[in-house]
Design an enzyme around this catalytic site. Structure first.
Site, PDB file in Angstrom:
ATOM      1  CE  LYS A 147      17.553  78.778   0.756  1.00  0.00           C
ATOM      2  NZ  LYS A 147      17.612  78.956   2.233  1.00  0.00           N
ATOM      3  CD  GLU A 206      33.951  82.131  -0.484  1.00  0.00           C
ATOM      4  OE1 GLU A 206      34.824  81.428   0.041  1.00  0.00           O
ATOM      5  OE2 GLU A 206      34.210  83.120  -1.192  1.00  0.00           O
ATOM      6  CB  CYS A 229      33.505  78.160   7.095  1.00  0.00           C
ATOM      7  SG  CYS A 229      33.344  79.837   6.528  1.00  0.00           S
ATOM      8  CD  GLU A 246      33.804  73.252   8.824  1.00  0.00           C
ATOM      9  OE1 GLU A 246      34.167  74.391   9.010  1.00  0.00           O
ATOM     10  OE2 GLU A 246      32.880  72.959   8.042  1.00  0.00           O
TER      11      GLU A 246
HETATM   12  P1  ADP Z   1      24.509  74.157   7.115  1.00  0.00           P
HETATM   13  O1  ADP Z   1      24.886  72.734   7.316  1.00  0.00           O
HETATM   14  O2  ADP Z   1      25.429  75.128   7.715  1.00  0.00           O
HETATM   15  O3  ADP Z   1      23.062  74.461   7.383  1.00  0.00           O
HETATM   16  P2  ADP Z   1      23.932  74.032   4.330  1.00  0.00           P
HETATM   17  O4  ADP Z   1      24.899  73.910   3.208  1.00  0.00           O
HETATM   18  O5  ADP Z   1      23.073  72.868   4.605  1.00  0.00           O
HETATM   19  O6  ADP Z   1      24.793  74.440   5.581  1.00  0.00           O
HETATM   20  O7  ADP Z   1      23.006  75.296   4.118  1.00  0.00           O
HETATM   21  C1  ADP Z   1      23.457  76.515   3.569  1.00  0.00           C
HETATM   22  C2  ADP Z   1      22.351  77.123   2.730  1.00  0.00           C
HETATM   23  O8  ADP Z   1      22.015  76.212   1.690  1.00  0.00           O
HETATM   24  C3  ADP Z   1      21.051  77.402   3.485  1.00  0.00           C
HETATM   25  O9  ADP Z   1      20.488  78.589   2.968  1.00  0.00           O
HETATM   26  C4  ADP Z   1      20.205  76.199   3.145  1.00  0.00           C
HETATM   27  O10 ADP Z   1      18.816  76.446   3.206  1.00  0.00           O
HETATM   28  C5  ADP Z   1      20.620  75.957   1.708  1.00  0.00           C
HETATM   29  N1  ADP Z   1      20.385  74.573   1.271  1.00  0.00           N
HETATM   30  C6  ADP Z   1      20.654  73.436   1.954  1.00  0.00           C
HETATM   31  N2  ADP Z   1      20.318  72.348   1.219  1.00  0.00           N
HETATM   32  C7  ADP Z   1      19.839  72.823   0.039  1.00  0.00           C
HETATM   33  C8  ADP Z   1      19.326  72.204  -1.164  1.00  0.00           C
HETATM   34  N3  ADP Z   1      19.272  70.892  -1.299  1.00  0.00           N
HETATM   35  N4  ADP Z   1      18.925  72.999  -2.156  1.00  0.00           N
HETATM   36  C9  ADP Z   1      19.009  74.331  -2.046  1.00  0.00           C
HETATM   37  N5  ADP Z   1      19.465  74.977  -0.969  1.00  0.00           N
HETATM   38  C10 ADP Z   1      19.887  74.250   0.072  1.00  0.00           C
END
Ligand code: ADP
Length: 490
Positions: free
Chosen positions: A182, A260, A294, A392
């Site tokens: 995903k 990561e 990052c 960050e």
């Molecule tokens: P950023 O702040 O850079 O968007 P995230 O960690 O929020 O970083 O997002 C990184 C990935 O994790 C994306 O693909 C996002 O859709 C997914 N993601 C964020 N929150 C969730 C969650 N609660 N469950 C599953 N996937 C998530």
């Protein structure tokens, strides 16, 4: 059969499950927008639990045959995929720029960077050795063989829409795993295009499946993988809070994890450094992708005796950076990914200025260009009381902190829960050895700002996560070791 595609042919609007492009089971769709303008690029399938489960079903069916394929057969497919990525580098580069905002030269560079992992792991696929263990008892033969861990779920962020997913899929497929993935909701189109090319390259149906999902739907889609015992591994690049959530939620089925996570990298300039080289290294490492990586330096520590000089040299170079849409061939910095990102940057800068920081360059939004632009910024007199010292910023902002001696610099650099990248500049060989040993980071740049390479292990320590991507170690995350003990041999 044509293997070079137009940009419009690479834009896919469905999920890719079992070798087919399909709509969401519930019919939902969501918009993908251009961060430079806010315009909708495409409206695509918005996946949920049912789609994620269908992807896992397909990956489970495909696993035995892919696991049992000869390593050189898997390598051949990966090499073909690599060739297709190179052949389509321009179109993919444009697609990255379109949905993520980075200048085209950087977008194209990302394609080559991501492709380099595919070539690397294609070769590594044929070098997965086990061990014949020196004999311990007569009549017994003991050996250790490496096997693919099983179905891998890959979840990726928006800042490198191609490279992050390529460097997860490539080792997984090389090892003989099947994949459900995903991409981030802001930038799913590049990942979908990449999967289309993988299919063209001969990745069999079910071996690689990709679900696109909006932020809201992502939670239930990913939860379907977290709670499914058939999924044996999660590989994730993203924020630390989401990484911790994935670790907690996958505990019930004890999946192997590669995480990561966030950075907050320190960059230390000692008074014995080549200051010109340090400024250039900082520009390269800080302003790649507009500061949205990052491994970007987030805190720059400069020794007192060279502090003002370094600040002036840096500010002059930063003020000359060209901020423009990705379509401008001279662009060096594009828009930030979305409104939330620009607001965070503005909040960090305003907070720092209200606490005494001096603006040496930038310090404001560039609203004339569009809603998501922020000027590359240098702030002097940064202190530990400011938000940007512990969070960050993920944008084009360089805060300059002052230090007096080496111990103080190392203490400040390590005074964070994170430990991904760290950088320092010095020309003293003894100091280089001391500081490199003491920095708490998975990646250390010594008189160098550009560290990325498929041949090197990328990953963090502390709350920046665990696991390594790339290098000869990168396959380990996708393999498990089986010990075979054969008796009755005498
Ligand atoms: P950023 O702040 O850079 O968007 P995230 O960690 O929020 O970083 O997002 C990184 C990935 O994790 C994306 O693909 C996002 O859709 C997914 N993601 C964020 N929150 C969730 C969650 N609660 N469950 C599953 N996937 C998530």
């Amino acid at each position: 059969m044509a293997t070079k595609f137009e940009l419009s042919e690479l834009i896919r609007t469905g999920h890719f499950i079992d070798g087919q492009w399909v709509a969401s089971a519930n019919g939902k769709r969501f918009d993908v927008t251009n961060p430079a303008t806010g315009e909708v690029i495409a409206t695509i399938a918005d996946g949920g639990e049912a789609d994620a489960r269908a992807a896992t079903d397909a990956a489970a069916r495909a696993f035995p045959a892919w696991r049992d394929a000869l390593p050189k057969e898997r390598a051949a497919v990966l090499h073909r995929w690599h060739a297709l990525m190179l052949e389509n580098a321009d179109a993919l580069g444009h697609l990255i720029s379109l949905e993520q905002g980075k200048p085209f030269a950087e977008g194209r560079g990302e394609v080559l960077y991501g492709a380099s992992y595919v070539a690397w792991f294609a070769d590594e696929a044929t070098r997965i050795y086990g061990d014949l263990i020196p004999q311990q008892q007569r009549g017994k033969r003991m050996s250790a063989v490496k096997e693919p861990i099983g179905i891998v779920a890959a979840i990726t962020p928006w800042n490198f829409p191609l490279a992050m997913i390529a460097r997860k899929i490539a080792p997984a497929l090389a090892a003989g795993c099947t994949v459900v993935g995903k991409p981030a909701e802001d930038t799913p189109l590049t990942a979908l295009a990449l999967v289309m090319l993988a299919h063209e390259a001969g990745v069999p149906p079910g071996v690689l499946n990709l679900i696109a999902a909006s932020r809201e739907s992502a939670v239930s889609a990913v939860a379907a993988w977290l709670h499914d015992s058939r999924v044996r591994k999660i590989t994730f690049t993203g924020s630390t809070p989401v990484g911790k959530y994935l670790a907690r939620e996958s505990a019930d089925t004890l999946k192997k994890l590669s995480l990561e996570l966030g950075g907050n990298a320190p960059f230390i300039v000692f008074d014995d450094a080549d200051l010109e080289a340090a400024v250039s290294g900082l520009l390269v490492s800080k302003f790649r992708n507009g500061g949205q990586t990052c491994v970007c330096p987030n805190r720059v520590y400069v020794q007192s005796s060279v502090y003002e000089r370094f600040g002036d040299m840096l500010a002059r170079r930063v003020a000359a950076l060209k901020v423009a849409p990705a379509t401008d061939p001279n662009a060096q910095i594009g828009p930030m990914i979305n409104a939330r990102a620009v607001e965070k940057i503005a909040r960090h800068v305003d907070d720092a200025v209200s606490k005494g920081a001096r603006v040496l360059a930038g310090g404001k939004r560039l609203t004339a260009l569009g809603p998501n632009y922020y000027a590359p910024t240098v702030l002097a007199d940064a202190t530990g009381a400011m938000q940007l010292s512990c969070e960050e910023t993920f944008g084009p902002v360089v805060p300059l902190f002052r230090f007096d001696d080496e111990a103080q610099a190392i203490h400040a650099a390590n005074d964070t829960p994170f430990g991904l990248a760290a950088y320092f500049y010095s020309q003293d060989v003894r100091r280089i050895d001391r500081v490199a040993r003491q920095l708490e980071a998975g990646i250390v740049g010594i008189n160098e700002g550009a560290l990325a390479s498929e041949a090197a292990p990328f990953g963090g320590v502390k709350e920046s996560g665990y696991g390594r991507e790339g290098s000869k170690y990168g396959l380990d995350d996708y393999l498990s070791i089986k010990y075979l003990c054969q008796g009755g041999l005498e």
